[in-house]
Each structure stands twice: as C-alpha cells, then as structure tokens.
Write an enzyme that holds these catalytic residues in place. Structure first.
Site, PDB file in Angstrom:
ATOM      1  N   GLU A 199       3.832 -34.296   8.788  1.00 31.85           N
ATOM      2  CA  GLU A 199       4.508 -33.097   8.337  1.00 31.85           C
ATOM      3  C   GLU A 199       5.042 -32.357   9.544  1.00 31.85           C
ATOM      4  O   GLU A 199       4.278 -32.032  10.463  1.00 31.85           O
ATOM      5  CB  GLU A 199       3.438 -32.263   7.624  1.00 31.85           C
ATOM      6  CG  GLU A 199       3.897 -31.090   6.878  1.00 31.85           C
ATOM      7  CD  GLU A 199       2.640 -30.319   6.408  1.00 31.85           C
ATOM      8  OE1 GLU A 199       1.561 -30.930   6.264  1.00 31.85           O
ATOM      9  OE2 GLU A 199       2.760 -29.111   6.210  1.00 31.85           O
ATOM     10  N   ASP A 243      -0.994 -31.763   6.875  1.00 26.71           N
ATOM     11  CA  ASP A 243      -1.903 -30.781   7.474  1.00 26.71           C
ATOM     12  C   ASP A 243      -2.973 -30.317   6.490  1.00 26.71           C
ATOM     13  O   ASP A 243      -2.821 -30.441   5.278  1.00 26.71           O
ATOM     14  CB  ASP A 243      -1.103 -29.564   7.965  1.00 26.71           C
ATOM     15  CG  ASP A 243      -0.298 -29.898   9.196  1.00 26.71           C
ATOM     16  OD1 ASP A 243       0.631 -29.144   9.529  1.00 26.71           O
ATOM     17  OD2 ASP A 243      -0.604 -30.937   9.825  1.00 26.71           O
ATOM     18  N   ASP A 280      -3.800 -27.579   5.269  1.00 21.99           N
ATOM     19  CA  ASP A 280      -3.578 -26.224   4.750  1.00 21.99           C
ATOM     20  C   ASP A 280      -2.828 -26.313   3.421  1.00 21.99           C
ATOM     21  O   ASP A 280      -2.590 -27.418   2.905  1.00 21.99           O
ATOM     22  CB  ASP A 280      -2.812 -25.369   5.778  1.00 21.99           C
ATOM     23  CG  ASP A 280      -1.478 -25.986   6.159  1.00 21.99           C
ATOM     24  OD1 ASP A 280      -1.053 -26.960   5.484  1.00 21.99           O
ATOM     25  OD2 ASP A 280      -0.832 -25.520   7.120  1.00 21.99           O
ATOM     26  N   ASP A 308       0.278 -25.744   2.527  1.00 17.28           N
ATOM     27  CA  ASP A 308       1.541 -26.488   2.550  1.00 17.28           C
ATOM     28  C   ASP A 308       1.292 -27.993   2.588  1.00 17.28           C
ATOM     29  O   ASP A 308       1.947 -28.769   1.891  1.00 17.28           O
ATOM     30  CB  ASP A 308       2.369 -26.097   3.777  1.00 17.28           C
ATOM     31  CG  ASP A 308       3.240 -24.881   3.496  1.00 17.28           C
ATOM     32  OD1 ASP A 308       3.281 -24.449   2.316  1.00 17.28           O
ATOM     33  OD2 ASP A 308       3.860 -24.372   4.447  1.00 17.28           O
TER      34      ASP A 308
END
Ligand code: 0RA
Length: 681
Positions: free
Chosen positions: A448, A521, A523, A525
């Site tokens: 990403e 990642d 998180d 997103d």
C-alpha cells in the site's frame, strides 16, 4: 478451329504504340521491382500470353523450362512453349513489319488494342512480351505456323534481323526464350519452388490445360530443338499440372488437410453482363475462412469488388434459405462473418476492361464485377441449396453455430472487463517484477502506498519477489460498484500483473506468481484495502483462492528492543510473551509511538538503560528495508496467512456493508471494527 479466326485476326489488328527505351530506363514502372519478384514477373508475363491462347481454346499444353546458362557468368534462361496458333508472322500493312516483331518489340502491342479481335472468352493476349524482351540481353521467338518454322532473335529488345522462315513445320505453336539482363536485375537466380507454385495456381484457373515446369539447369547443355523439353527424357526436376475441375480442384486441394462438412463442392461458371464469374466453395470443420480471389487470372491478395459481391450474395442467400426452411420463429439473421466460418472459396472473374485499386494488382476495383458476381453466384448458390438438401443442412447448421458462438463471445466481451482492455497490455510500470519467470517460485507483494513500495523493493529478494504498490486512493470509490473499480488503473495493473485474464477468459494456468501476498498496513485504511482485494478475488478470481495462491502478509505490530536484543511481536499476546522472556514488564517499557524517532535516538535510550523500548508499527512504510525483509518478506522467518474461501466470503459480506448504500451500518461497522481489523481477516 484456328483457321477461321486467323484470317480475321492478323497483323493488321496489332497496333503500334511506343518504343522500348522507357522500359530499360525505368523497369520498376513496368514490372514493379528489379528484385526477385520482378525477375519472376518476366516469366509470368510470357506465360500469360500462352495461357491466354489456351483460354481462348487454341492451346492445351504449356511448358516452362529453366535452361542452363550459355556461358560462365551468365544467368539461366527461361523458355515458354505453347501449342497455340502461333503468333502471326505476316507483315503489318502500316508498319511493314511482322506482327511477331510488333508484339516482341513494341510497348502496348497486343490483341487488346485491336478492337474487334478481342473477346473475353477468346483470350486476353497480354502486352508484356515486349517488356520482357527489353529487359533481356538475349531473346528468341520461334513460331510454328502455316507449315513453316519462323525465328526472330533480339538483343536488349532490338531485333537482330527480320523474322526468318528457317524451315518447314507440321507443328503449331509459339516458343519464347529469354535471358534476363544482369545489368537490370542484381539477382538473376530463378526459384524453382516459386515457379512451380505459380504454375500450379494457374493450372487451376485454366482447366483442361496441361502446364509443366522443368528445371533443366543441371542438365548441362540441352538439345533445344525439341519442341517440348519434357519429351527429351532428361533426368531433371519437373512438375506437370492438369486439372479438369479447375477451381473445384483448387478447393479440393486447399481443403486436403481439412475435414469437409459436406461432400459435393459447389461450382459455377456463368457470364453476366459481359463478366465471366467462376466460383467454387466448400465448408470445412474449422472456424477460419480461406477466400481466394482472381481477376483475369491475377491473384488479388486484397480481394476487391468481386469479393464484396460474393460476400453479399453468400450472406443473403443463406439467410433467405434459412428463413424459408427453418421451423423456429427465431428471426435472428446470420452476419457476414457467421457465414464465412469454415468457408473455402475461390472467386475468379474475367472482364474486358479491368481496373485495380492502387498501384499493385492486389485489389480489384472494377465496379461491374460486384453486381455480376453477386447475381451469378447468388442465383447459382440458391439453386445448389435447393438441389442439395444435405449440404444445405450442414452449411446452415455451421452458420448457426457460428452465430451462437458470436453471441456468446459478445456476452463475454460485454462482461466486466473485456479481453481487449487487458490484451496486449504491457506489465504496469509500477510493478517491480522478479527475475525468475518460473511462476511456482515467484511471489508478488501487493503493498500500500509508495513508501512501503520503496522499502519493500529494496528489501526483497529480487530473484523471486515482485512488488506491486497500490495507492490507497482506490478505496475512495465508496459506493461505487465493484465492476467500476475493475476499470480503475490500480486494479487493472493488478490483473495484468497476475496474467490470468478475467471473466470467461480467466485462465489460472497463466498465473504469473504462485504466491500473491497482500501486505497492507495495520490500520483502518489497510483493512479497507485488504477487504476490497479479498472481495475482488472472491468474486472475480476465485480460482486464485481455490488454488491456495492468495496470502496475507503478517507484518509485526511491535518492535521490542532491550539492550542489543531486538524482537518482533505480531500481536499484544506476542508482545507480552517477548517481554516476559526478556525479564522486563510492560510497565518498564517506554513505548515509542513516534515513528519519526531516529535509530540513533532509540539506540541512545536503549544503551543507557535496561528499559525495553517498544515501537508500534502503523505501516510497512515505517520499516526500513532490512526490517521489512527480516520480519515480513524473508521466506525463512516471515508469517503468511493463506486465504481460505471462508475468509474471502466474510470479506465479501463486509465489503457490502462498507461499500453499500446503508450509511449508518457502514459507520457502525468501521467504528466497531477499527481495532480488530488490524489482524483478523
Ligand atoms: C495474336 C493473334 C493470334 C495469336 C497470338 C497473338 C498468339 C500470341 C501468343 C503469345 C504466346 N503464344 C501465343 N499464341 C498466339 C491469332 C492469330 C490467328 O488468328 O491465327
């Protein structure tokens, strides 16, 4: 048969137009090129005259011989003999020279310019003999006619002497021999195979005429008094063609390695409005078509008006027949392409005034050929279908299959991503591909953002590991439909990189990497992108999941340093375990949430105290290449989670909530799942 005509078509009908200087000055204008094509064109020009004599019904035997050179450093010669009426040798009233000399030495001389003497069916005597003569160092014309044997010889197109009667003859015919001029042709090597192929094709076009080729180059000096070389009994390569069936034989020959779907070959030979139309066809069990076109016996590589007329009539006739004889109410029509599948057809027209499109004779331009071909062929083909119900059934069935295949192909095309959208696409520039081409040892990491892309490109094993960075932006297509996302560049790049194609064209055997590793990642997103990718694979590339090719990378969540010891933990439980093992408690730890802290800062803190230093990673981009390799990419140390169909179907459900129109549901989901989304997929 010949005698009646000879009085009405003699020397007076050969008109005189031009000298031969322009031919030697600009040979390309007359024969196209002075390369091998042009060199062989000389043979075709001379042969055409004999062939036209045969087409007029005056000759049935033509022989083309390659004769050995007459001396060192001289090219081989070509000799063309026919048993026609013989070129007239009587003196032309206006020019006071013989017709033979006029034909051999004057540009544009030929029956064509004699008005009345010319008839389509009566031959189309070419105009090329003088051109060949002009481009030959030596040439000789021998005529056997009216009981005499006449000879005239030429040098570079100029007669050495008048036509001479050298003896009596009980034979009839014309023999033209020429030696190409090496100052015009850089290569004077005649190609046996090319000559044989051309003569074979011509033999189909002039049915009932015997056409032979002889390669006498290896025979040394041959006895040139024999009227037909093949009667000399020389042990040299030769080929003789004779086809009673004409184009019908050519269709059978073309289909010799195919499986015909009906027995009898369709054939017509009809004249409409002064145009002679000859067509032969047969369908075979194949999807490609083989359409061959000739105009005045010249092969038209690009077709032209006759082919247009033929295709129109073929489509119309088959549609008419199908409608009339079908019980189904299906009023769908065959397209032109439907009726071409599996077709072998030869279309040959002969017309008085012929026009080609462009400089070459590759495409017929004469407009009258279109209507004449459509009429002649259409009528005859309709009759054929009526009289041959078995062939008609087979042909209609074949066209029907083609129509069904066309519709299926269109549906496939219309599906989400058309073949064309991926076809011919080069691998995306963003992809850092691996060196090996062996898919079984290849891996691609879908990462990403550009920073993760950067460090993973540096940290990877370039031999087996590829990196494809995706921009987080793809998620901003909230509420957009998945099929719209498929049109996005990011996803297209992914599909192209995989190599499998999509939809009906999906082919798992083309997969370029046997490990596709999603490394987003830790998180929100990252979780979104992962969900999107899993859904995408679930809906459109299920074979990748079923085959066990899809994985999720498990990058560590924590980096724990105590003194010189560095450990990684993949979740909170793991972190606790590491701390216990190192003899420190979480309370002692100085948690470094700030990703911007430099190595030096950290190093300083760690060496001064035995306090553990814990860094929490938010994204792969925070790791340096070495860390990334050690923790996430190194096959010996990394943790990969293989994606199962259950994982993916759950993602698909989540996706609908995330991307659906139910905004409150989406909000609740994101809030309640923000944390857990890190690891549980
Ligand atoms: C013009 C008139 C006639 C025959 C030919 C030309 C002719 C030309 C060539 C070229 C090669 N072989 C050929 N055979 C015949 C007809 C003469 C007559 O009416 O007898």
């Amino acid at each position: 048969m010949a005698s009646k005509n000879s009085s009405s078509y003699g020397a007076e009908q050969i008109q005189v137009l031009e000298g031969l200087e322009p031919v030697r000055k600009r040979p390309g204008m007359y024969i196209g090129t002075t390369g091998p094509d042009g060199l062989h064109h000389l043979i075709w020009e001379i042969f055409d005259n004999s062939r036209d004599e045969a087409m007029g019904g005056h000759a049935n035997d033509i022989e083309v011989t390659i004769l050995p050179p007459l001396g060192p450093n001289r090219p081989a010669r070509i000799r063309v003999a026919d048993n026609g009426r013989g070129i007239p040798v009587d003196t032309h009233k206006a020019t006071k020279v013989s017709a033979l000399e006029t034909i051999m030495t004057t540009l544009h001389a030929g029956g064509k310019f004699g008005g009345e003497g010319y008839k389509v069916s009566g031959g189309l005597h070419g105009v090329g003999a003088s051109v060949v003569n002009a481009l030959s160092t030596h040439a000789k014309a021998e005529v056997h006619r009216d009981g005499g044997y006449y000879v005239q010889e030429y040098e570079r197109g100029k007669p050495r002497a008048k036509v001479k009667r050298v003896g009596p003859s009980d034979w009839r015919g014309t023999i033209v021999t020429f030696e190409p001029d090496p100052t015009i042709f850089p290569i004077t090597e005649f190609e046996w195979n090319r000559i044989v192929a051309h003569l074979r094709q011509q033999a189909y076009l002039v049915k009932g005429v015997r056409i032979s080729a002889i390669d006498a180059r290896t025979a040394g000096v041959v006895d040139e008094d024999g009227l037909y070389m093949r009667d000399l009994g020389l042990r040299v390569p030769s080929a003789t063609f004779y086809f009673e069936g004409g184009l019908k034989s050519l269709v059978a020959y073309t289909n010799r390695f195919q499986k015909p779907i009906h027995d009898s070959i369709f054939y017509i030979d009809r004249e409409v409005d002064g145009v002679m139309v000859e067509v032969a066809l047969q369908y075979v069990d194949d999807i490609s078509s083989r359409l061959t076109a000739f105009a005045n016996n010249t092969y038209n590589a690009e077709g032209g008006t006759h082919i247009t007329g033929f295709k129109t009539a073929l489509t119309r006739t088959l549609n008419t027949y199908a409608k009339k004889n079908s019980s189904s109410k299906d009023d769908e029509s065959f397209t032109g392409d439907d009726v071409l599948e599996g077709l072998t057809a030869i279309v040959s027209v002969k017309l008085r005034e012929i026009q080609f499109e462009g400089q070459t004779k590759a495409k017929l331009g004469s407009v009258e050929a279109q209507g004449a071909t459509a009429t002649a062929f259409g009528e005859a083909f309709a009759e054929f279908l009526e009289e041959h119900p078995d062939e008609a059934r087979a042909i209609i069935g074949k066209a029907y299959l083609a129509m069904k295949a066309r519709k299926a192909a269109k549906a496939a095309k219309d599906s989400i991503l058309r073949k064309g959208a991926l076809d011919g696409m080069t691998l995306p520039g963003k992809l850092a591909d691996c060196q090996t081409k062996d898919a079984s040892e290849s891996e691609v990491f879908i990462v990403e953002g550009d920073s993760a892309g950067g460090s993973s490109k540096q940290g990877r094993d370039r031999r087996t590991q590829a990196i494809l960075p995706l921009r987080g932006k793809i998620l901003n297509v909230e509420r957009a439909r998945l099929d719209k996302m498929l049109a996005s560049n990011e996803i297209r790049n992914l599909v192209i990189a995989m190599g499998t194609g999509i939809g009906d064209l999906f082919d798992i055997s083309k997969l370029r990497y046997h490990k596709i590793i999603i490394a987003t990642d830790a998180d929100v997103d990252g979780a979104h992108i992962r969900t999107l990718l899993l859904t995408l694979f679930y809906r459109y590339f299920r074979g990748v999941i079923d085959g066990g090719f899809l994985y999720i990378a498990q990058p560590p969540l924590y980096k724990i340093k105590v003194g010189k010891e560095v450990r990684y933990a993949y979740d909170d439980a793991g972190k606790a375990a590491v701390l216990t093992e190192l003899g420190v408690t979480a309370a002692d730890a100085e948690i470094q949430e700030d990703a911007d802290a430099t190595e030096e800062d950290t190093e300083a803190k760690v060496t001064k105290s035995r306090k553990p230093h814990i860094q929490r990673y938010k994204g792969l981009g925070e790791m340096n290449p070495d860390e990334l390799w050690e923790t996430t990419m190194d096959p010996a140390r990394r943790v990969l989670k293989q994606v199962t169909i259950d994982d993916a179907s759950e993602a698909d459900r989540v996706f609908d909530i995330l991307m659906g129109t139910d905004v409150p549901a989406r909000k609740t989901f994101i809030q309640s799942n923000a944390k857990s989304a890190n690891i549980d997929v």
